[in-house]
Design an enzyme around this catalytic site. Structure first.
Site, short mmCIF file in Angstrom:
data_model
loop_
_atom_site.label_atom_id
_atom_site.label_comp_id
_atom_site.label_asym_id
_atom_site.label_seq_id
_atom_site.Cartn_x
_atom_site.Cartn_y
_atom_site.Cartn_z
N VAL A 82 0.88 -1.19 0.00
CA VAL A 82 0.00 0.00 0.00
C VAL A 82 0.91 1.23 0.00
CG1 VAL A 82 -1.78 1.29 1.25
CG2 VAL A 82 -1.83 -1.23 1.22
N GLY A 92 -6.36 11.21 2.64
CA GLY A 92 -7.37 10.14 2.72
C GLY A 92 -7.28 9.12 1.60
N GLY A 94 -4.82 6.77 1.05
CA GLY A 94 -4.44 5.46 1.59
C GLY A 94 -5.65 4.77 2.22
N TYR A 124 -2.93 1.64 9.94
CA TYR A 124 -3.84 0.49 9.85
C TYR A 124 -4.73 0.36 11.09
CZ TYR A 124 -1.22 -0.79 5.74
OH TYR A 124 -0.64 -0.78 4.49
#
Ligand SMILES: CC(C)(COP(=O)(O)OP(=O)(O)OC[C@H]1O[C@@H](n2cnc3c(N)ncnc32)[C@H](O)[C@@H]1OP(=O)(O)O)[C@@H](O)C(=O)NCCC(=O)NCCS
Length: 149
Positions: A82, A92, A94, A124
């Site tokens: 990612v 925003g 990701g 995360y």
């Protein structure tokens, strides 16, 4: 005003994925990740076609983000690579990439989604991931090289 960022979700073999320019993927990973630098185009192609979900983020025709996942479609899936270009981080993107991966057909029903991260656990956690204290990460690395993201 700059163009809005568009998110695309590609399934294996989808025409959009075959059209994805490998030089753009390579440039994004080379410049904005530390573990996926120097990957060859031929291997990037295998990497993408071996992923059950690939999500890309575009500002006009510029690739500004990517994320991918492997999945058995039922029990286990793993997020990989990612990456958002540094000039587009904090907007925003990701979050949208990860949410799109999690809701993609390959991942939507799986029991567990894993990921490995070196320094982005806070990102995360905001998305609902938790540290797996009851498990250990073991590594077999026949060809030494890349670190996890
Ligand atoms: C990590 C990364 C993908 C985040 O993408 P991004 O587009 O900048 O993140 P977003 O703007 O969607 O951030 C979503 C939320 O996570 C937070 N966040 C982002 N990066 C974070 C980090 N490293 N630690 C803690 N929180 C973080 C943001 O503040 C935001 O919170 P908010 O919704 O309360 O404002 C991006 O910074 C990146 O590509 N970094 C370099 C490559 C990398 O390390 N990738 C991770 C591989 S595991």
């Amino acid at each position: 005003m700059s163009a809005p960022v568009r998110i695309e979700c590609h399934r294996p073999g989808a025409p959009g994925l075959r059209r994805l320019r490998l030089d753009q993927v390579k440039q994004l990973l080379d410049q904005h990740s530390f573990w996926a630098q120097g990957r060859e185009r031929a291997e990037l192609k295998r990497m993408l076609s071996g992923s059950q979900a690939v999500v890309t983020a575009w500002r006009a025709r510029q690739l500004v983000g990517i994320g991918r996942a492997t999945s058995d479609g039922a029990y286990r899936a793993v997020l990989w690579d990612v990456v958002v270009s540094s000039d587009h981080q904090g907007q925003g993107i990701g979050r949208r990439i990860v949410e799109t991966l999690l809701s993609s057909p390959a991942l939507a029903g799986v029991e567990r989604v894993y990921l490995m991260t070196t320094n982005s656990s806070g990102f995360y956690r905001q998305l609902g991931f938790n540290a797996a204290d009851s498990q250990e990460l073991l590594l077999w690395q026949p060809f030494s090289g890349s670190e996890s993201g």
